[in-house]
Design an enzyme around this catalytic site. Structure first.
Site, PDB file in Angstrom:
ATOM      1  N   HIS A 373      38.225  29.538  81.370  1.00  0.00           N
ATOM      2  CA  HIS A 373      36.898  29.165  81.854  1.00  0.00           C
ATOM      3  C   HIS A 373      35.831  30.227  81.628  1.00  0.00           C
ATOM      4  O   HIS A 373      34.708  30.065  82.112  1.00  0.00           O
ATOM      5  CB  HIS A 373      36.936  28.862  83.354  1.00  0.00           C
ATOM      6  CG  HIS A 373      37.601  27.567  83.705  1.00  0.00           C
ATOM      7  ND1 HIS A 373      36.928  26.376  83.746  1.00  0.00           N
ATOM      8  CD2 HIS A 373      38.883  27.284  84.022  1.00  0.00           C
ATOM      9  CE1 HIS A 373      37.766  25.409  84.095  1.00  0.00           C
ATOM     10  NE2 HIS A 373      38.967  25.932  84.258  1.00  0.00           N
ATOM     11  N   LYS A 564      23.081  25.830  91.314  1.00  0.00           N
ATOM     12  CA  LYS A 564      24.365  26.329  90.827  1.00  0.00           C
ATOM     13  C   LYS A 564      24.600  27.667  91.506  1.00  0.00           C
ATOM     14  O   LYS A 564      23.699  28.194  92.151  1.00  0.00           O
ATOM     15  CB  LYS A 564      24.355  26.493  89.306  1.00  0.00           C
ATOM     16  CG  LYS A 564      23.112  27.237  88.781  1.00  0.00           C
ATOM     17  CD  LYS A 564      23.075  27.318  87.259  1.00  0.00           C
ATOM     18  CE  LYS A 564      22.670  26.041  86.591  1.00  0.00           C
ATOM     19  NZ  LYS A 564      23.698  25.509  85.687  1.00  0.00           N
ATOM     20  N   ARG A 565      25.800  28.239  91.367  1.00  0.00           N
ATOM     21  CA  ARG A 565      26.035  29.564  91.917  1.00  0.00           C
ATOM     22  C   ARG A 565      24.957  30.527  91.398  1.00  0.00           C
ATOM     23  O   ARG A 565      24.495  30.391  90.260  1.00  0.00           O
ATOM     24  CB  ARG A 565      27.427  30.076  91.506  1.00  0.00           C
ATOM     25  CG  ARG A 565      28.563  29.351  92.205  1.00  0.00           C
ATOM     26  CD  ARG A 565      28.472  29.504  93.700  1.00  0.00           C
ATOM     27  NE  ARG A 565      28.637  30.885  94.094  1.00  0.00           N
ATOM     28  CZ  ARG A 565      29.752  31.406  94.594  1.00  0.00           C
ATOM     29  NH1 ARG A 565      30.806  30.643  94.797  1.00  0.00           N
ATOM     30  NH2 ARG A 565      29.838  32.675  94.931  1.00  0.00           N
ATOM     31  N   LYS A 570      23.474  33.112  84.691  1.00  0.00           N
ATOM     32  CA  LYS A 570      22.870  31.778  84.796  1.00  0.00           C
ATOM     33  C   LYS A 570      21.334  31.854  84.824  1.00  0.00           C
ATOM     34  O   LYS A 570      20.646  30.857  84.683  1.00  0.00           O
ATOM     35  CB  LYS A 570      23.391  31.060  86.036  1.00  0.00           C
ATOM     36  CG  LYS A 570      24.877  30.677  85.940  1.00  0.00           C
ATOM     37  CD  LYS A 570      25.356  30.039  87.239  1.00  0.00           C
ATOM     38  CE  LYS A 570      26.825  29.681  87.261  1.00  0.00           C
ATOM     39  NZ  LYS A 570      27.140  28.396  86.588  1.00  0.00           N
ATOM     40  N   THR A 672      28.837  21.793  84.333  1.00  0.00           N
ATOM     41  CA  THR A 672      29.012  20.367  84.622  1.00  0.00           C
ATOM     42  C   THR A 672      27.805  19.859  85.392  1.00  0.00           C
ATOM     43  O   THR A 672      27.520  18.666  85.378  1.00  0.00           O
ATOM     44  CB  THR A 672      30.295  20.094  85.442  1.00  0.00           C
ATOM     45  OG1 THR A 672      30.307  20.971  86.572  1.00  0.00           O
ATOM     46  CG2 THR A 672      31.533  20.294  84.596  1.00  0.00           C
ATOM     47  N   LYS A 676      25.669  16.133  85.334  1.00  0.00           N
ATOM     48  CA  LYS A 676      25.274  15.317  86.496  1.00  0.00           C
ATOM     49  C   LYS A 676      23.774  15.031  86.457  1.00  0.00           C
ATOM     50  O   LYS A 676      23.328  13.925  86.762  1.00  0.00           O
ATOM     51  CB  LYS A 676      25.638  16.028  87.788  1.00  0.00           C
ATOM     52  CG  LYS A 676      27.126  16.302  87.963  1.00  0.00           C
ATOM     53  CD  LYS A 676      27.365  17.237  89.152  1.00  0.00           C
ATOM     54  CE  LYS A 676      28.681  17.966  89.065  1.00  0.00           C
ATOM     55  NZ  LYS A 676      28.732  19.124  89.985  1.00  0.00           N
TER      56      LYS A 676
HETATM   57  C1  LIG Z   1      28.643  20.504  89.696  1.00  0.00           C
HETATM   58  C2  LIG Z   1      28.664  21.526  90.741  1.00  0.00           C
HETATM   59  C3  LIG Z   1      28.746  22.882  90.399  1.00  0.00           C
HETATM   60  C4  LIG Z   1      28.752  23.364  88.970  1.00  0.00           C
HETATM   61  O1  LIG Z   1      27.415  23.513  88.533  1.00  0.00           O
HETATM   62  P1  LIG Z   1      27.047  24.308  87.188  1.00  0.00           P
HETATM   63  O2  LIG Z   1      25.600  24.041  87.020  1.00  0.00           O
HETATM   64  O3  LIG Z   1      27.865  23.675  86.107  1.00  0.00           O
HETATM   65  O4  LIG Z   1      27.362  25.723  87.409  1.00  0.00           O
HETATM   66  C5  LIG Z   1      28.769  23.812  91.408  1.00  0.00           C
HETATM   67  N1  LIG Z   1      28.711  23.454  92.703  1.00  0.00           N
HETATM   68  C6  LIG Z   1      28.617  22.153  93.074  1.00  0.00           C
HETATM   69  C7  LIG Z   1      28.543  21.818  94.517  1.00  0.00           C
HETATM   70  C8  LIG Z   1      28.598  21.151  92.114  1.00  0.00           C
HETATM   71  O5  LIG Z   1      28.527  19.873  92.491  1.00  0.00           O
END
Ligand SMILES: *Cc1c(COP(=O)(O)O)cnc(C)c1O
Length: 826
Positions: A373, A564-565, A570, A672, A676
């Site tokens: 990852h 995101k984190r 990022k 991911t 979404k």
């Molecule tokens: C999808 C998701 C992530 C991953 O987000 P990235 O933008 O791909 O880092 C992290 N936390 C939650 C709660 C999510 O639903």
């Protein structure tokens, strides 16, 4: 119990409507009756007095009963069919709430609100009162949860295995702009979804020493605890199949030291128990750097050994022999956290079941596969040999023997290349000796996969290039996906309904069907419907923001969202730089016709990650300044939504106009969240990184905003010697923005607060923010222009949704089945 009385009228109902809907009506009424029974019998309150949380518990238990029937049937089928099973081992499962998903899978979702209303409860409040199961940090854990949904939906014989953390991901509170972590006591009111399997437990041993008796190793551990199984049933959709998430809880061998208790030494009496239970106490709140050291290693071994013992026991029950274990078992390692599976399976097969090394290795190397990852070498786990020796002496022996044999093989293939040997060795010898868990996983795996095309390519070109030379057929790509059930159907019912009208076939389980939307890309009536849905979703989020933060945002403004984190790679900070630049431009020319925008952030910072926490604080200080500047007339708002988690994400994605996916090229393995957003009709502003690239390929380059340096350009700049200060000096806007931050414009009460941010940007800027700044700002100018051309924008929106078919986790799991696990899917 007035509501049971409704059953008396069923005959009347039957005469009124067709037989299928009668079945449906019956199913809903039976379910409702079961809810009320659980409310009275298990929760112990009357319908008149029940609060939302109590209804929620009763409703979960009633749904769980129905899932249990499916579980029993699925287990029986799998036992009878004797097909190969997939076992997904993951230290994290970021599940979120289970209720809506269970109702949808049981086809009870549509009537739930009506049924609840009849008993005077508000369905929305009931659903909202469920705590998130947050047994994960971020993307990696959420991926595991999406995979379970798809394994069940595709009917793959499978189990997920993980840890039943007593405390999951911390809750984030913001006090004076600063992140405060509080424990996530998600089990405080029990977990109505789980089945404690009191008869399923395995010993877990640590420490001690290894003797060789007649050449055979005998491990005498110094500690023994138990792993106890708790199952969560994961329902499939449009199928009665389910899968199982089996989570392990640590407990003491003896709950009570009775001798100590009799002596009156109550502390000692309870000590063993608390020491043992400590192992599954907390999730490590960090998804990028190994830390927490010894306890973390204990956790990893804990869930690995319990899961493998369980797998072997099941196999022996079904087949009576281990000869065909590799034909019936496929184990996937979600990152290196379960990498101890390699020496542990070797140990079980050799020491407990008498296989030779060769026979055991033959099996292990056909059973295990590994998903990588990250490309950042520092984020790939290593364990000091000292800790391994102390905690898992037998496993260290096995790792050394795997290494000896592996290096001999490499030496045969590439004679005399000492440097190669030291690079691929399972043991790092520079400095403190450490076991390299990535190398260990690769050497034992059938397949090693990255999680998006670019990431998989870079994986074999960079961090694992030596291994790609040694094992050319071992590496492959499986691009991530997300479950369209949770991330479209459930979180965005308005959009789902529009899709239902336009798309023939069951897109919820065949997401490719979304491509049919392409023909409506320029349909004005459809655009109007989409606008209505998006506006309603933005109103819903605006109401949430108002309730949580007291900030008013205009649902007609452009919602630009980065959730995101919080991590430097990022680049939330790049987003902030743009917001400040926009702020500067607006106050310099307040009368211009600025596109109203709301910039929304959310995300947690690892508790020890100082820079990430400082970035959160900066976002709050910028928000305070911008939101209160009357010159802007509310045309620019900055919002940080606290405690980002799955249930909050479900409110955020459907409300986005613009999705921020702006990692430095070559750093985000897949992402991911990007999927979404696009699935919910947001347009991406993104770098050429991770799955952004494949999203661009599928939705069309005209329908996404790509900017910034490519991986090769980042690499080149880095080699030529990147000098961020030159970029600062060379761009007056950038200079002004950084100076504002550095001079304390956003923190007049403590002007040096953000000096560390400016210092790192000017001296190192490891993630090339300054080099990408101008392109990023320019791209947002184009976004403003594009957003105003409503028909054009909505055409792009439709083309995005239509192009997202391949990003279903069903497609992803199908590829794992076909290429890695060799499991047939229907
Ligand atoms: C999808 C998701 C992530 C991953 O987000 P990235 O933008 O791909 O880092 C992290 N936390 C939650 C709660 C999510 O639903």
């Amino acid at each position: 119990m007035k509501n049971f009385a409704r059953f008396a009228n069923r005959g009347v109902l039957m005469n009124k409507i067709g037989s299928e809907s009668v079945d449906q009506a019956t199913a809903s009424e039976q379910y409702q009756a079961s809810v009320e029974r659980h409310l009275s019998n298990d929760v112990g309150v009357s319908a008149e007095n029940a609060r939302a949380a109590e209804w929620q518990r009763a409703a979960s238990m009633a749904a769980r009963d129905k899932l249990a029937e499916r579980w029993v049937k699925t287990q029986q089928e799998d036992t009878n069919n004797q097909e190969r099973r997939a076992y997904y081992l993951s230290a994290e499962f970021l599940i979120g709430r289970a209720m809506s998903n269970a109702l949808a899978a049981l086809n009870l979702d549509k009537d739930f609100a009506t049924e609840m209303k009849k008993v005077g409860a508000e369905a929305a409040d009931v659903l909202e009162s469920e705590p998130d199961a947050a047994l994960g940090n971020g993307g990696l854990g959420r991926l595991a949860a999406c995979f379970l949904d798809s394994l069940a939906t595709l009917g793959v014989p499978s189990f997920g295995y993980g840890i039943r953390y007593e405390f999951g991901m911390f809750s984030q509170r913001i006090v004076d702009g600063k992140q405060i972590e509080t424990p996530d006591n998600w089990l405080a009111f029990g977990n109505p979804w789980e089945f404690p399997r009191r008869d399923v437990f395995y010993p877990v041993q640590y420490g001690g020493w290894v003797d060789y008796v007649n050449g055979r190793p005998v491990w005498t551990p110094s500690e023994r605890i138990l792993a106890r199984a708790y199952d969560m049933v994961i329902p499939g959709h449009s199928t009665e199949r389910v899968t199982t998430l089996r989570l392990w809880k640590a407990s003491a061998l003896e709950e009570l030291d009775l001798a100590a208790h009799t002596r009156g030494d109550y502390f000692r009496a309870a000590e063993a128990r608390s020491k043992a239970e400590n192992v599954s106490w907390v999730l490590y709140p960090d998804d990028s750097t190994p830390q927490g050291r010894e306890l973390r290693l204990r956790q990893e071994y804990f869930f690995v050994t319990a899961s493998l013992q369980d797998i072997v026991a099941r196999h022996l029950r079904e087949f009576g022999t281990l000869d065909n274990l590799h034909e019936k078992v496929a184990i996937q390692l979600n990152d290196t956290h379960p990498a101890l599976s390699v020496p542990e399976l070797m140990r079980l097969l050799m020491d407990d079941h008498g296989l030779t090394w060769e026979a055991a290795w033959y099996q292990v190397s056909r059973i295990i596969s590994y998903t990588n990852h990250t490309l950042m070498p520092e984020a790939i786990e290593t364990w000091p040999v000292g800790i391994m020796q102390y905690l898992l002496p037998r496993h260290l022996d096995i790792v050394y023997e795997i290494n000896r044999r592996f290096l001999a093989e490499v030496e045969r293939k590439f004679p005399g290349d000492k440097a190669l040997l030291s690079r691929v060795s399972l043991i790092a010898e520079d400095g403190e000796k450490r076991v390299r868990m990535g190398n260990l996983s690769i050497v034992a795996s059938t397949k090693v996969n990255g999680v998006a095309k670019l990431h998989s390519d870079l994986m074999v070109q960079t961090i694992f290039s030596d291994f790609a030379k040694i094992f050319p057929d071992r590496f492959t790509n499986v691009t991530n996906g997300v479950t369209p059930r949770r991330w479209l159907s459930q979180c965005n019912p308005g959009l789902a309904k529009l899709v239902d009208k336009k798309v023939k076939g069951n897109w919820r389980v065949e997401l490719d069907k979304l491509s049919q939307l392409g023909k409506s890309a320029e349909d004005k009536a459809f655009h109007a419907d989409l606008t209505k849905v998006k506006t309603a979703n933005k109103e819903r989020l605006a109401a949430y923001i108002k309730r949580e933060l007291g900030i008013t945002v205009d649902p007609n403004a452009l919602f630009d969202i980065q959730v995101k984190r919080i991590h430097e790679y990022k680049r939330q900070l790049l987003n902030v730089l743009h917001v400040i630049q926009r702020y500067r431009e607006m106050i310099a020319n307040p009368e211009a016709d600025w596109q109203p925008r709301v910039h929304i952030f959310a995300g947690k910072a690892a508790s020890a990650y100082k820079m990430a926490k400082l970035i959160i604080r900066l976002i709050h200080d910028v928000a305070r300044t911008v939101n209160n500047d009357p010159r802007l007339k509310d045309r620019l708002k900055v919002v940080f939504i606290p405690d980002y988690r799955v249930s909050v994400a479900e409110k955020i994605f459907p409300a986005a106009d613009v999705s921020e996916q702006i990692s430095t090229a070559g750093t985000e393995a897949s992402g991911t969240g990007n999927m979404k957003f696009a699935l919910n009709g947001a347009l991406t502003v993104g770098t050429w990184d991770g799955a952004n690239i494949e999203i661009a390929e599928n939705v069309g380059l005209d329908n996404i905003f790509v900017f910034g340096l490519r991986t090769e350009e980042v690499e080149k700049l880095s080699q030529e010697g990147y000098n961020p200060r030159a970029w600062y000096e060379g761009n007056a806007d950038l200079k002004a923005v950084l100076d504002m931050i550095g001079n304390g414009y956003f923190a007049p009460e403590e002007p040096t607060r953000y000096q560390p941010i400016v210092d790192t940007l000017l001296t190192r800027d490891q993630y090339f923010l300054l080099a990408d700044f101008a392109a990023y700002v320019e791209t947002h100018r184009q976004v403003d222009v594009a957003y105003r051309d409503r028909e054009q924008w909505l055409t792009k929106v439709v083309r995005n949704i239509a192009g997202m078919g391949m990003f279903s986790s069903d497609r992803t799991i199908g590829e794992y089945c076909q290429r890695i696990w060799k499991i047939k899917t229907k």
